[in-house]
Design a protein around this motif. Structure first.
Motif, PDB file in Angstrom:
ATOM      1  N   UNK A  68       0.844  -1.193   0.000  1.00 35.49           N
ATOM      2  CA  UNK A  68       0.000   0.000   0.000  1.00 35.49           C
ATOM      3  C   UNK A  68       0.880   1.245   0.000  1.00 35.49           C
ATOM      4  N   UNK A  69       1.602   1.405  -1.085  1.00 35.29           N
ATOM      5  CA  UNK A  69       2.369   2.602  -1.396  1.00 35.29           C
ATOM      6  C   UNK A  69       2.082   2.959  -2.848  1.00 35.29           C
ATOM      7  N   UNK A  70       2.065   4.237  -3.157  1.00 32.14           N
ATOM      8  CA  UNK A  70       2.187   4.669  -4.535  1.00 32.14           C
ATOM      9  C   UNK A  70       3.694   4.764  -4.819  1.00 32.14           C
ATOM     10  N   UNK A  89       1.476  -3.230  -6.106  1.00 31.65           N
ATOM     11  CA  UNK A  89       1.202  -2.072  -5.243  1.00 31.65           C
ATOM     12  C   UNK A  89      -0.028  -1.346  -5.762  1.00 31.65           C
ATOM     13  N   UNK A  90      -0.445  -0.346  -4.990  1.00 30.01           N
ATOM     14  CA  UNK A  90      -1.513   0.547  -5.418  1.00 30.01           C
ATOM     15  C   UNK A  90      -1.017   1.359  -6.611  1.00 30.01           C
ATOM     16  N   UNK A  91      -1.796   1.489  -7.667  1.00 34.49           N
ATOM     17  CA  UNK A  91      -1.353   2.307  -8.804  1.00 34.49           C
ATOM     18  C   UNK A  91      -1.368   3.788  -8.466  1.00 34.49           C
ATOM     19  N   UNK A  92      -0.487   4.532  -9.106  1.00 34.80           N
ATOM     20  CA  UNK A  92      -0.468   5.977  -8.923  1.00 34.80           C
ATOM     21  C   UNK A  92       0.885   6.485  -8.494  1.00 34.80           C
ATOM     22  N   UNK A  93       1.070   7.794  -8.674  1.00 36.28           N
ATOM     23  CA  UNK A  93       2.338   8.414  -8.324  1.00 36.28           C
ATOM     24  C   UNK A  93       2.407   8.790  -6.850  1.00 36.28           C
ATOM     25  N   UNK A  94       1.265   9.181  -6.280  1.00 43.61           N
ATOM     26  CA  UNK A  94       1.212   9.623  -4.889  1.00 43.61           C
ATOM     27  C   UNK A  94      -0.112   9.187  -4.278  1.00 43.61           C
ATOM     28  N   UNK A  95      -0.184   9.206  -2.950  1.00 43.65           N
ATOM     29  CA  UNK A  95      -1.448   8.882  -2.291  1.00 43.65           C
ATOM     30  C   UNK A  95      -2.523   9.893  -2.672  1.00 43.65           C
ATOM     31  N   UNK A  96      -2.107  11.121  -2.987  1.00 38.02           N
ATOM     32  CA  UNK A  96      -3.091  12.114  -3.415  1.00 38.02           C
ATOM     33  C   UNK A  96      -3.836  11.618  -4.651  1.00 38.02           C
ATOM     34  N   UNK A  97      -3.104  10.974  -5.548  1.00 41.10           N
ATOM     35  CA  UNK A  97      -3.715  10.512  -6.798  1.00 41.10           C
ATOM     36  C   UNK A  97      -4.710   9.398  -6.557  1.00 41.10           C
ATOM     37  N   UNK A  98      -4.360   8.402  -5.722  1.00 40.92           N
ATOM     38  CA  UNK A  98      -5.325   7.317  -5.573  1.00 40.92           C
ATOM     39  C   UNK A  98      -6.474   7.684  -4.642  1.00 40.92           C
ATOM     40  N   UNK A  99      -6.297   8.663  -3.771  1.00 39.68           N
ATOM     41  CA  UNK A  99      -7.452   9.140  -3.006  1.00 39.68           C
ATOM     42  C   UNK A  99      -8.408   9.908  -3.912  1.00 39.68           C
ATOM     43  N   UNK A 100      -7.874  10.809  -4.710  1.00 38.90           N
ATOM     44  CA  UNK A 100      -8.714  11.651  -5.558  1.00 38.90           C
ATOM     45  C   UNK A 100      -9.232  10.912  -6.779  1.00 38.90           C
ATOM     46  N   UNK A 101      -8.499   9.879  -7.214  1.00 39.48           N
ATOM     47  CA  UNK A 101      -8.791   9.238  -8.487  1.00 39.48           C
ATOM     48  C   UNK A 101      -7.951   9.912  -9.557  1.00 39.48           C
ATOM     49  N   UNK A 102      -7.447   9.123 -10.508  1.00 44.11           N
ATOM     50  CA  UNK A 102      -6.513   9.660 -11.496  1.00 44.11           C
ATOM     51  C   UNK A 102      -7.101  10.816 -12.290  1.00 44.11           C
ATOM     52  N   UNK A 183     -13.606  16.564  -0.859  1.00 48.57           N
ATOM     53  CA  UNK A 183     -13.861  15.337  -0.116  1.00 48.57           C
ATOM     54  C   UNK A 183     -13.722  14.168  -1.079  1.00 48.57           C
ATOM     55  N   UNK A 184     -12.732  13.313  -0.847  1.00 46.35           N
ATOM     56  CA  UNK A 184     -12.454  12.201  -1.760  1.00 46.35           C
ATOM     57  C   UNK A 184     -12.919  10.853  -1.212  1.00 46.35           C
ATOM     58  N   UNK A 185     -13.129  10.751   0.118  1.00 47.79           N
ATOM     59  CA  UNK A 185     -13.333   9.439   0.706  1.00 47.79           C
ATOM     60  C   UNK A 185     -12.048   8.624   0.572  1.00 47.79           C
ATOM     61  N   UNK A 186     -12.204   7.305   0.462  1.00 45.04           N
ATOM     62  CA  UNK A 186     -11.029   6.430   0.397  1.00 45.04           C
ATOM     63  C   UNK A 186     -10.568   6.171  -1.032  1.00 45.04           C
ATOM     64  N   UNK A 187     -11.369   6.560  -2.010  1.00 43.85           N
ATOM     65  CA  UNK A 187     -10.960   6.514  -3.403  1.00 43.85           C
ATOM     66  C   UNK A 187     -10.389   5.183  -3.841  1.00 43.85           C
ATOM     67  N   UNK A 188      -9.280   5.265  -4.580  1.00 41.89           N
ATOM     68  CA  UNK A 188      -8.639   4.076  -5.135  1.00 41.89           C
ATOM     69  C   UNK A 188      -8.010   3.170  -4.108  1.00 41.89           C
ATOM     70  N   UNK A 189      -7.790   3.668  -2.892  1.00 36.49           N
ATOM     71  CA  UNK A 189      -7.269   2.802  -1.836  1.00 36.49           C
ATOM     72  C   UNK A 189      -8.257   1.678  -1.566  1.00 36.49           C
TER      73      UNK A 189
END
Length: 213
Positions: A68-70, A89-102, A183-189
């Motif tokens: 569970x790292x970007x 791993x979780x896809x994405x460059x940063x946790x910001x990306x997978x919370x918000x969605x790409x 407000x993103x919620x848990x998003x892609x996580x």
């Protein structure tokens, strides 16, 4: 002897609270979470080998291992380690990306490239990780060096709260930045953990959380 744990998540400490919440919501008692220090965000070059050590220590103890790292600023080095170890791993460059969605994250970045992002965890530990962790508390002259090229602070909230919004606004003011929140919620996580859990073996054990200092 108890059943072998089916599913290990090696997580950034900044995601611990969210992962625990998702484990409870989704009834994943077979999920074991081991967290690396969130302070590694300030030293991303150390993340790949720290994750590798966790993976190798877990070999033979779990049927599935998930990270569970970007990328988290490792410049692809974490992916190289995970490819060698055969772990996803979780896809994405940063946790910001997978919370918000790409898609939303890309839109936010295009709207203002000079954006500094906070999540619930980073907001809660703003003083420790940002102000003290970057040395600004002792050397205020570092603030414009770190944040002079930013224009906006965007708070990506996992759980909406008026108090957190106020704290986010105060953090933006302290850094001299405009404030915005979503407000993103848990998003892609949530999505990534659901997929990983579905792929895990069905053996069950009581889950625990351990921290490496």
């Amino acid at each position: 002897m108890g059943a072998q744990p089916a599913f290990l998540v090696i997580a950034c400490g900044a995601l611990a609270r969210e992962i625990v919440a998702l484990r409870t919501l989704n009834h994943w008692p077979h999920m074991v979470v081991q967290c690396l220090p969130a302070d590694l965000h300030n030293r991303p070059e150390k993340i790949p080998e720290a994750v590798r050590a966790k993976i190798q220590a877990a070999r033979g103890k779990f049927t599935t291992i998930f990270v569970a790292y970007a990328d988290c600023g490792t410049g692809g080095l974490l992916d190289a380690v995970l490819q060698e170890e055969g772990v996803e791993r979780i896809p994405g460059a940063h946790c910001y990306e997978f919370f918000a969605g790409s898609a939303q994250f890309e839109a936010l970045a295009e709207a203002e490239l000079g954006t500094f992002y906070l999540t619930d965890f980073l907001l809660q530990h703003f003083e420790r990780l940002i102000i003290h962790g970057l040395g600004i508390a002792k050397h205020p002259e570092l603030l414009p060096m770190y944040f002079g090229h930013y224009k906006k602070l965007t708070y990506l909230a996992q759980v909406e709260s008026a108090d957190k919004i106020a704290a986010g606004r105060a953090a933006a003011e302290r850094l001299g930045l405009d404030f915005e929140y979503h407000v993103t919620g848990y998003g892609g996580l949530a999505t990534s953990l659901q997929h990983a859990s579905a792929a895990a073996a069905s053996s069950v054990t009581t889950s625990t959380i351990t921290w490496q200092n």
